[in-house]
Design a protein around this motif. Structure first.
Motif, PDB file in Angstrom:
ATOM      1  N   GLU A  60      37.664  86.828  69.143  1.00 11.77           N
ATOM      2  CA  GLU A  60      37.019  87.604  69.496  1.00 11.77           C
ATOM      3  C   GLU A  60      37.310  89.118  70.433  1.00 11.77           C
ATOM      4  O   GLU A  60      37.616  90.174  70.279  1.00 11.77           O
ATOM      5  CB  GLU A  60      35.398  87.615  70.255  1.00 11.77           C
ATOM      6  CG  GLU A  60      34.638  86.582  69.163  1.00 11.77           C
ATOM      7  CD  GLU A  60      33.269  85.981  69.373  1.00 11.77           C
ATOM      8  OE1 GLU A  60      32.308  85.887  68.938  1.00 11.77           O
ATOM      9  OE2 GLU A  60      33.310  86.160  71.053  1.00 11.77           O
ATOM     10  N   GLU A  65      40.694  92.044  65.151  1.00 10.79           N
ATOM     11  CA  GLU A  65      41.308  92.220  63.300  1.00 10.79           C
ATOM     12  C   GLU A  65      40.900  90.928  62.070  1.00 10.79           C
ATOM     13  O   GLU A  65      41.073  91.130  61.391  1.00 10.79           O
ATOM     14  CB  GLU A  65      42.577  92.682  63.471  1.00 10.79           C
ATOM     15  CG  GLU A  65      43.887  92.248  64.251  1.00 10.79           C
ATOM     16  CD  GLU A  65      43.474  91.555  65.692  1.00 10.79           C
ATOM     17  OE1 GLU A  65      44.783  91.794  65.641  1.00 10.79           O
ATOM     18  OE2 GLU A  65      43.105  91.772  66.371  1.00 10.79           O
ATOM     19  N   MET A  67      38.810  88.435  62.611  1.00  6.01           N
ATOM     20  CA  MET A  67      37.369  87.697  62.978  1.00  6.01           C
ATOM     21  C   MET A  67      37.390  87.017  61.423  1.00  6.01           C
ATOM     22  O   MET A  67      36.703  86.926  60.774  1.00  6.01           O
ATOM     23  CB  MET A  67      36.428  88.456  63.274  1.00  6.01           C
ATOM     24  CG  MET A  67      36.592  88.469  64.959  1.00  6.01           C
ATOM     25  SD  MET A  67      36.517  86.943  65.660  1.00  6.01           S
ATOM     26  CE  MET A  67      34.718  86.662  65.244  1.00  6.01           C
ATOM     27  N   GLU A  68      37.096  88.234  60.833  1.00  7.01           N
ATOM     28  CA  GLU A  68      36.554  87.910  59.116  1.00  7.01           C
ATOM     29  C   GLU A  68      37.925  87.689  57.866  1.00  7.01           C
ATOM     30  O   GLU A  68      37.463  87.139  57.168  1.00  7.01           O
ATOM     31  CB  GLU A  68      36.615  89.648  58.335  1.00  7.01           C
ATOM     32  CG  GLU A  68      35.604  90.048  59.033  1.00  7.01           C
ATOM     33  CD  GLU A  68      34.535  89.328  59.268  1.00  7.01           C
ATOM     34  OE1 GLU A  68      34.131  89.306  57.904  1.00  7.01           O
ATOM     35  OE2 GLU A  68      33.596  89.701  60.184  1.00  7.01           O
ATOM     36  N   VAL A  69      38.815  86.868  58.870  1.00 10.96           N
ATOM     37  CA  VAL A  69      39.908  86.631  58.142  1.00 10.96           C
ATOM     38  C   VAL A  69      39.859  84.704  58.260  1.00 10.96           C
ATOM     39  O   VAL A  69      40.468  83.880  57.217  1.00 10.96           O
ATOM     40  CB  VAL A  69      41.443  87.141  57.782  1.00 10.96           C
ATOM     41  CG1 VAL A  69      42.505  86.678  56.834  1.00 10.96           C
ATOM     42  CG2 VAL A  69      41.262  88.390  58.208  1.00 10.96           C
ATOM     43  N   LYS A  71      38.365  81.236  60.087  1.00 18.47           N
ATOM     44  CA  LYS A  71      37.724  80.131  59.484  1.00 18.47           C
ATOM     45  C   LYS A  71      37.795  79.239  60.143  1.00 18.47           C
ATOM     46  O   LYS A  71      39.288  78.935  59.996  1.00 18.47           O
ATOM     47  CB  LYS A  71      37.203  80.456  58.061  1.00 18.47           C
ATOM     48  CG  LYS A  71      36.765  81.564  57.525  1.00 18.47           C
ATOM     49  CD  LYS A  71      35.534  82.904  58.978  1.00 18.47           C
ATOM     50  CE  LYS A  71      35.638  83.762  57.268  1.00 18.47           C
ATOM     51  NZ  LYS A  71      35.210  84.527  58.139  1.00 18.47           N
ATOM     52  N   SER A  83      42.906  79.794  56.321  1.00 16.87           N
ATOM     53  CA  SER A  83      42.261  81.118  56.245  1.00 16.87           C
ATOM     54  C   SER A  83      43.005  81.286  54.926  1.00 16.87           C
ATOM     55  O   SER A  83      43.765  80.397  54.496  1.00 16.87           O
ATOM     56  CB  SER A  83      43.053  81.920  57.096  1.00 16.87           C
ATOM     57  OG  SER A  83      43.009  83.430  56.008  1.00 16.87           O
TER      58      SER A  83
END
Length: 116
Positions: A60, A65, A67-69, A71, A83
Motif C-alpha cells: 500500500e 501500483e 495492489m491489483e496485480v 495477491k 501473480s
C-alpha cells in the motif's frame, strides 16, 4: 537479471513458477522473527498471516501500483504472494526483501500492520 542471482537476492524467500502464474513464498518462523515479537502481546506470532499483513502495508505504501496485480495466500506456516505477472511479483519481492533488511523501515511498516 539472471535467475541464480535473483534467487540469491530474495533468500530466504523462494520463487515458484506455475503454469499460468508465479509465487514467492517464505517458510516462516526464523527470518525476522524479532519483528513480530515486538507485538506478541497483541497476538502477532510471525506466522504466514502476520507476514501477509506486513506485506500489505508495504504494498500500500511503497508499491501501490501493484495492489491489483500482487495477491496474497498465506497459511499458518508459510507466507505466499502470487501473480499472473512475473515482472510485477519480482518487483514486489525485491523491494519487500530490501525493506525487510532495513530494521527501521520494517519496524515502522509493522507498526501499522493489522492482525489477520
Amino acid at each position: 537479471m539472471d535467475t541464480n542471482n535473483f534467487q540469491e537476492l530474495i533468500k530466504p524467500f523462494f520463487w515458484v513458477e506455475h503454469e499460468k502464474s508465479v509465487s514467492v513464498c517464505l517458510n516462516v518462523g526464523e527470518y525476522k522473527a524479532e519483528i513480530f515479537q515486538t507485538r506478541e502481546e497483541e497476538g502477532f506470532e510471525g506466522n504466514g498471516y502476520d507476514w501477509g499483513s506486513l506485506a500489505i502495508v508495504f504494498l500500500e505504501e511503497y508499491k501501490p501500483e501493484l495492489m491489483e496485480v500482487v495477491k496474497f495466500d498465506p497459511e499458518a506456516d508459510m507466507f505466499c504472494a502470487y501473480s499472473s505477472n512475473p515482472d510485477a511479483l519480482k518487483s514486489f519481492i525485491i523491494a519487500f526483501k530490501e525493506a525487510c533488511e532495513n530494521e527501521t523501515l520494517i519496524q515502522d511498516l509493522f507498526s501499522r500492520a493489522e492482525l489477520d
